[in-house]
Design an enzyme around this catalytic site. Structure first.
Site, PDB file in Angstrom:
ATOM      1  N   ILE A 151       0.878  -1.166   0.000  1.00  0.00           N
ATOM      2  CA  ILE A 151       0.000   0.000   0.000  1.00  0.00           C
ATOM      3  C   ILE A 151       0.914   1.214   0.000  1.00  0.00           C
ATOM      4  O   ILE A 151       1.913   1.262   0.735  1.00  0.00           O
ATOM      5  CB  ILE A 151      -0.955   0.006   1.215  1.00  0.00           C
ATOM      6  CG1 ILE A 151      -1.836   1.279   1.196  1.00  0.00           C
ATOM      7  CG2 ILE A 151      -0.220  -0.137   2.532  1.00  0.00           C
ATOM      8  CD1 ILE A 151      -2.923   1.288   2.265  1.00  0.00           C
ATOM      9  N   SER A 152       0.616   2.180  -0.845  1.00  0.00           N
ATOM     10  CA  SER A 152       1.483   3.348  -0.994  1.00  0.00           C
ATOM     11  C   SER A 152       1.507   4.183   0.279  1.00  0.00           C
ATOM     12  O   SER A 152       0.621   4.105   1.131  1.00  0.00           O
ATOM     13  CB  SER A 152       1.001   4.222  -2.153  1.00  0.00           C
ATOM     14  OG  SER A 152       1.155   3.570  -3.384  1.00  0.00           O
TER      15      SER A 152
END
Length: 317
Positions: A151-152
Protein backbone atom coordinates in the site's frame (compact mmCIF):
# COMPACT_ATOMS: atom_id res chain seq x y z
CA UNK A 1 12.93 16.03 -0.73
CA UNK A 2 15.35 16.36 2.13
CA UNK A 3 17.68 13.41 2.54
CA UNK A 4 19.23 12.84 5.92
CA UNK A 5 22.89 11.85 6.29
CA UNK A 6 24.69 10.84 9.45
CA UNK A 7 28.31 11.90 9.39
CA UNK A 8 30.70 10.13 11.76
CA UNK A 9 33.63 12.56 11.72
CA UNK A 10 36.29 11.98 14.40
CA UNK A 11 33.80 10.09 16.50
CA UNK A 12 31.24 12.93 16.50
CA UNK A 13 27.82 12.04 15.15
CA UNK A 14 25.61 14.62 13.45
CA UNK A 15 22.81 14.55 10.95
CA UNK A 16 22.98 16.63 7.77
CA UNK A 17 19.94 17.24 5.59
CA UNK A 18 20.23 17.39 1.83
CA UNK A 19 17.70 19.08 -0.43
CA UNK A 20 16.78 16.92 -3.43
CA UNK A 21 14.16 17.86 -5.99
CA UNK A 22 12.62 14.45 -6.50
CA UNK A 23 9.86 12.17 -5.34
CA UNK A 24 10.78 8.51 -5.27
CA UNK A 25 10.03 5.17 -3.65
CA UNK A 26 12.83 2.65 -3.28
CA UNK A 27 15.35 3.42 -0.55
CA UNK A 28 15.92 0.95 2.22
CA UNK A 29 17.60 3.62 4.31
CA UNK A 30 18.05 7.27 3.49
CA UNK A 31 20.95 7.68 5.84
CA UNK A 32 23.99 5.71 6.99
CA UNK A 33 26.93 5.95 9.32
CA UNK A 34 30.15 6.87 7.56
CA UNK A 35 33.57 8.36 8.19
CA UNK A 36 34.05 9.07 4.48
CA UNK A 37 32.93 11.91 2.24
CA UNK A 38 29.39 13.26 2.20
CA UNK A 39 28.55 11.32 -0.93
CA UNK A 40 29.90 8.12 0.58
CA UNK A 41 28.00 8.91 3.79
CA UNK A 42 24.78 8.06 2.04
CA UNK A 43 24.02 4.38 2.36
CA UNK A 44 24.98 2.36 -0.68
CA UNK A 45 21.35 1.43 -1.20
CA UNK A 46 20.30 5.06 -1.09
CA UNK A 47 23.14 6.21 -3.32
CA UNK A 48 22.23 3.54 -5.88
CA UNK A 49 18.59 4.54 -5.81
CA UNK A 50 19.43 8.21 -6.20
CA UNK A 51 21.23 7.36 -9.41
CA UNK A 52 17.99 5.83 -10.68
CA UNK A 53 16.16 9.12 -10.64
CA UNK A 54 16.92 11.39 -13.51
CA UNK A 55 15.64 14.51 -11.80
CA UNK A 56 18.23 14.14 -9.04
CA UNK A 57 21.07 16.12 -10.57
CA UNK A 58 22.76 17.54 -7.52
CA UNK A 59 22.89 17.17 -3.76
CA UNK A 60 23.55 20.31 -1.75
CA UNK A 61 24.14 20.03 2.00
CA UNK A 62 22.86 22.62 4.41
CA UNK A 63 24.71 22.38 7.70
CA UNK A 64 22.19 24.66 9.38
CA UNK A 65 19.71 21.81 9.19
CA UNK A 66 21.05 19.67 12.00
CA UNK A 67 18.51 17.46 13.74
CA UNK A 68 18.66 14.53 16.17
CA UNK A 69 19.01 11.07 14.72
CA UNK A 70 15.83 9.08 14.09
CA UNK A 71 15.00 5.78 12.44
CA UNK A 72 13.87 5.32 8.86
CA UNK A 73 11.66 2.52 7.70
CA UNK A 74 13.58 -0.41 6.17
CA UNK A 75 11.09 -0.87 3.33
CA UNK A 76 12.67 -1.63 -0.07
CA UNK A 77 9.86 0.25 -1.82
CA UNK A 78 10.21 3.43 0.23
CA UNK A 79 11.03 6.86 -1.10
CA UNK A 80 9.40 10.09 -0.05
CA UNK A 81 9.38 13.69 -1.12
CA UNK A 82 9.55 14.96 2.44
CA UNK A 83 11.32 12.99 5.15
CA UNK A 84 9.76 15.16 7.83
CA UNK A 85 6.79 12.81 7.73
CA UNK A 86 8.92 9.99 9.04
CA UNK A 87 9.03 11.80 12.37
CA UNK A 88 5.31 11.23 12.85
CA UNK A 89 5.99 7.53 13.40
CA UNK A 90 4.60 6.43 16.74
CA UNK A 91 3.77 9.90 18.14
CA UNK A 92 0.01 9.92 17.70
CA UNK A 93 -2.27 9.49 20.67
CA UNK A 94 -6.00 9.19 20.99
CA UNK A 95 -8.56 7.37 18.87
CA UNK A 96 -7.89 5.88 15.47
CA UNK A 97 -9.80 8.65 13.70
CA UNK A 98 -7.99 11.37 15.65
CA UNK A 99 -4.66 9.81 14.63
CA UNK A 100 -5.82 9.68 11.03
CA UNK A 101 -6.80 13.36 11.19
CA UNK A 102 -3.43 14.24 12.70
CA UNK A 103 -1.70 12.45 9.81
CA UNK A 104 -3.65 14.54 7.30
CA UNK A 105 -3.05 17.76 9.21
CA UNK A 106 0.69 17.06 9.17
CA UNK A 107 0.64 16.65 5.40
CA UNK A 108 -1.23 19.94 5.11
CA UNK A 109 1.35 21.68 7.29
CA UNK A 110 4.19 20.42 5.13
CA UNK A 111 2.44 21.40 1.91
CA UNK A 112 1.77 17.92 0.53
CA UNK A 113 -1.99 18.49 0.72
CA UNK A 114 -3.33 21.82 -0.51
CA UNK A 115 -6.84 20.71 -1.48
CA UNK A 116 -9.58 20.99 1.12
CA UNK A 117 -11.53 18.23 -0.61
CA UNK A 118 -8.61 15.78 -0.59
CA UNK A 119 -7.94 16.56 3.08
CA UNK A 120 -11.60 15.99 3.91
CA UNK A 121 -11.71 12.64 2.13
CA UNK A 122 -8.45 11.39 3.63
CA UNK A 123 -9.66 12.40 7.10
CA UNK A 124 -12.92 10.53 6.49
CA UNK A 125 -11.35 7.28 5.24
CA UNK A 126 -9.37 5.88 8.17
CA UNK A 127 -6.13 4.44 6.81
CA UNK A 128 -5.92 2.05 9.78
CA UNK A 129 -8.76 0.00 8.27
CA UNK A 130 -6.72 -0.70 5.14
CA UNK A 131 -3.37 -1.94 6.45
CA UNK A 132 -2.45 -5.36 7.86
CA UNK A 133 -2.77 -5.91 11.58
CA UNK A 134 0.30 -4.84 13.48
CA UNK A 135 1.32 -2.25 10.88
CA UNK A 136 1.69 1.43 11.73
CA UNK A 137 -1.04 2.89 9.53
CA UNK A 138 -0.18 6.56 9.97
CA UNK A 139 3.54 6.36 9.21
CA UNK A 140 4.38 8.04 5.91
CA UNK A 141 5.79 4.92 4.31
CA UNK A 142 4.60 2.19 1.95
CA UNK A 143 3.73 -1.05 3.70
CA UNK A 144 3.82 -4.66 2.57
CA UNK A 145 0.34 -6.15 2.29
CA UNK A 146 1.38 -9.65 1.21
CA UNK A 147 1.66 -11.28 -2.22
CA UNK A 148 4.63 -9.01 -3.07
CA UNK A 149 2.32 -6.01 -3.06
CA UNK A 150 2.33 -2.78 -1.05
CA UNK A 151 0.00 0.00 0.00
CA UNK A 152 1.48 3.35 -0.99
CA UNK A 153 2.63 5.96 1.50
CA UNK A 154 -0.03 8.48 2.60
CA UNK A 155 1.71 11.36 0.85
CA UNK A 156 1.61 9.45 -2.43
CA UNK A 157 -2.11 8.84 -2.07
CA UNK A 158 -2.55 12.55 -1.40
CA UNK A 159 -0.48 13.46 -4.45
CA UNK A 160 -2.49 11.21 -6.77
CA UNK A 161 -5.84 12.36 -5.36
CA UNK A 162 -4.88 15.98 -5.97
CA UNK A 163 -3.71 15.25 -9.51
CA UNK A 164 -7.07 13.58 -10.22
CA UNK A 165 -9.33 15.86 -8.19
CA UNK A 166 -10.96 17.62 -11.14
CA UNK A 167 -11.78 14.22 -12.62
CA UNK A 168 -13.27 12.88 -9.40
CA UNK A 169 -16.27 15.19 -9.25
CA UNK A 170 -19.72 13.90 -8.23
CA UNK A 171 -21.20 11.64 -10.89
CA UNK A 172 -17.89 10.81 -12.57
CA UNK A 173 -16.42 7.31 -13.11
CA UNK A 174 -13.04 6.34 -11.65
CA UNK A 175 -10.87 3.25 -12.10
CA UNK A 176 -8.21 2.15 -9.60
CA UNK A 177 -5.81 -0.37 -11.17
CA UNK A 178 -3.96 -2.49 -8.64
CA UNK A 179 -6.41 -1.52 -5.92
CA UNK A 180 -4.67 -3.59 -3.23
CA UNK A 181 -6.33 -3.12 0.16
CA UNK A 182 -8.98 -0.78 -1.28
CA UNK A 183 -7.91 2.48 0.36
CA UNK A 184 -7.70 4.70 -2.72
CA UNK A 185 -10.78 3.08 -4.26
CA UNK A 186 -12.70 4.05 -1.12
CA UNK A 187 -11.41 7.63 -1.42
CA UNK A 188 -12.51 7.70 -5.06
CA UNK A 189 -15.98 6.51 -4.08
CA UNK A 190 -16.43 9.36 -1.59
CA UNK A 191 -15.29 11.91 -4.15
CA UNK A 192 -17.51 10.77 -7.04
CA UNK A 193 -20.43 10.08 -4.70
CA UNK A 194 -23.29 7.62 -5.04
CA UNK A 195 -24.23 9.08 -8.41
CA UNK A 196 -20.77 8.22 -9.74
CA UNK A 197 -18.89 4.95 -10.00
CA UNK A 198 -15.62 3.84 -8.38
CA UNK A 199 -14.09 0.60 -9.65
CA UNK A 200 -11.10 -1.23 -8.22
CA UNK A 201 -9.29 -3.96 -10.17
CA UNK A 202 -6.86 -6.27 -8.39
CA UNK A 203 -5.42 -9.52 -9.77
CA UNK A 204 -4.80 -11.15 -6.37
CA UNK A 205 -8.16 -12.63 -5.30
CA UNK A 206 -7.15 -12.69 -1.64
CA UNK A 207 -6.51 -8.94 -1.76
CA UNK A 208 -9.89 -8.40 -3.42
CA UNK A 209 -11.55 -10.16 -0.48
CA UNK A 210 -9.43 -8.22 2.02
CA UNK A 211 -10.25 -4.90 0.35
CA UNK A 212 -13.98 -5.59 0.42
CA UNK A 213 -13.81 -6.38 4.13
CA UNK A 214 -11.96 -3.12 4.70
CA UNK A 215 -14.37 -1.05 2.62
CA UNK A 216 -17.37 -2.45 4.50
CA UNK A 217 -15.89 -1.10 7.75
CA UNK A 218 -15.09 2.31 6.28
CA UNK A 219 -16.94 5.52 5.48
CA UNK A 220 -17.30 4.21 1.91
CA UNK A 221 -19.51 1.30 3.03
CA UNK A 222 -22.74 2.99 1.82
CA UNK A 223 -21.30 3.28 -1.71
CA UNK A 224 -20.44 -0.41 -1.65
CA UNK A 225 -23.95 -1.26 -0.46
CA UNK A 226 -25.65 0.83 -3.14
CA UNK A 227 -23.41 -0.59 -5.88
CA UNK A 228 -21.55 2.60 -6.81
CA UNK A 229 -18.28 1.12 -5.47
CA UNK A 230 -17.06 -2.27 -6.68
CA UNK A 231 -13.80 -4.22 -6.62
CA UNK A 232 -13.14 -6.98 -9.15
CA UNK A 233 -10.47 -9.62 -9.61
CA UNK A 234 -8.76 -9.20 -12.95
CA UNK A 235 -5.72 -8.06 -14.91
CA UNK A 236 -5.68 -4.32 -14.38
CA UNK A 237 -3.49 -3.83 -17.45
CA UNK A 238 -6.66 -4.53 -19.43
CA UNK A 239 -8.68 -2.03 -17.42
CA UNK A 240 -12.34 -2.78 -16.76
CA UNK A 241 -14.33 -1.73 -19.84
CA UNK A 242 -17.74 -2.68 -18.47
CA UNK A 243 -18.02 0.58 -16.51
CA UNK A 244 -15.93 2.78 -18.79
CA UNK A 245 -15.08 5.14 -20.20
CA UNK A 246 -13.52 6.67 -17.11
CA UNK A 247 -12.99 10.27 -16.10
CA UNK A 248 -10.11 9.24 -13.82
CA UNK A 249 -7.74 6.27 -13.88
CA UNK A 250 -5.10 5.61 -11.25
CA UNK A 251 -2.47 2.89 -11.63
CA UNK A 252 -0.67 1.76 -8.49
CA UNK A 253 2.29 -0.03 -10.09
CA UNK A 254 4.87 0.88 -12.71
CA UNK A 255 4.20 -0.14 -16.31
CA UNK A 256 6.96 -0.31 -18.95
CA UNK A 257 4.70 1.90 -21.05
CA UNK A 258 1.15 3.17 -20.69
CA UNK A 259 -1.15 0.22 -21.49
CA UNK A 260 -3.24 0.91 -24.59
CA UNK A 261 -6.44 -0.56 -23.08
CA UNK A 262 -6.27 2.05 -20.32
CA UNK A 263 -5.87 4.84 -22.86
CA UNK A 264 -8.84 3.44 -24.78
CA UNK A 265 -10.97 3.42 -21.63
CA UNK A 266 -10.12 7.00 -20.71
CA UNK A 267 -12.94 9.40 -21.53
CA UNK A 268 -12.20 12.53 -23.62
CA UNK A 269 -11.40 15.12 -20.99
CA UNK A 270 -10.28 12.32 -18.66
CA UNK A 271 -7.00 11.95 -16.83
CA UNK A 272 -4.80 9.00 -15.89
CA UNK A 273 -2.01 9.02 -13.30
CA UNK A 274 0.44 6.17 -13.82
CA UNK A 275 4.07 5.40 -12.93
CA UNK A 276 5.98 4.44 -16.08
CA UNK A 277 9.38 2.84 -16.46
CA UNK A 278 11.54 -0.01 -15.24
CA UNK A 279 14.72 1.09 -13.45
CA UNK A 280 13.99 4.73 -14.22
CA UNK A 281 10.38 5.55 -13.36
CA UNK A 282 8.31 8.70 -13.72
CA UNK A 283 4.85 9.48 -12.44
CA UNK A 284 3.09 10.47 -15.65
CA UNK A 285 -0.10 12.46 -16.02
CA UNK A 286 -1.96 11.38 -19.15
CA UNK A 287 -4.77 13.64 -20.37
CA UNK A 288 -7.11 12.68 -23.20
CA UNK A 289 -8.13 15.74 -25.18
CA UNK A 290 -11.61 16.35 -26.59
CA UNK A 291 -10.45 15.20 -30.04
CA UNK A 292 -9.14 11.93 -28.61
CA UNK A 293 -5.47 12.89 -28.76
CA UNK A 294 -3.24 12.30 -25.75
CA UNK A 295 -1.10 14.74 -23.81
CA UNK A 296 1.49 13.38 -21.39
CA UNK A 297 3.57 15.18 -18.82
CA UNK A 298 5.90 13.96 -16.09
CA UNK A 299 4.98 14.95 -12.56
CA UNK A 300 8.05 13.59 -10.77
CA UNK A 301 10.44 10.67 -10.47
CA UNK A 302 9.15 7.69 -8.49
CA UNK A 303 9.90 4.11 -7.55
CA UNK A 304 7.03 1.61 -7.63
CA UNK A 305 6.69 -2.14 -7.77
CA UNK A 306 6.13 -3.32 -11.38
CA UNK A 307 2.76 -3.70 -13.04
CA UNK A 308 2.94 -7.30 -14.15
CA UNK A 309 1.03 -10.55 -14.36
CA UNK A 310 -0.31 -12.25 -11.26
CA UNK A 311 2.08 -15.17 -11.78
CA UNK A 312 5.15 -12.95 -12.07
CA UNK A 313 4.11 -10.96 -9.03
CA UNK A 314 3.70 -14.06 -6.90
CA UNK A 315 7.11 -15.27 -8.09
CA UNK A 316 8.62 -12.01 -6.95
CA UNK A 317 8.69 -10.38 -10.41
Amino acid sequence: MRVCEENNNKGEMSVILYNINALAYGCRNIYAYSSLTRTRALSLTTFFNLQLHRSVSSISPTRSSIIPSFSFFPNPNFLTRNTHFLKIKGIWSGSSMSKNKAMVESMRRFGVISSNKVAEVMETVDRALFVPKGAEPYADSPMAIGYNATISAPHMHATCLQLLEENLQPGMHALDVGSGTGYLTACFALMVGPQGRAIGVEHIPELVSFSLENIKKSAAAPQFEDGSLSVFAGDGRQGYPEFGPYDAIHVGAAAPEVPQPLIDQLKPGGRMVIPVGNIFQDLQVVDKNSDGSISVRTETSVRYVPLTSREDQLRGY
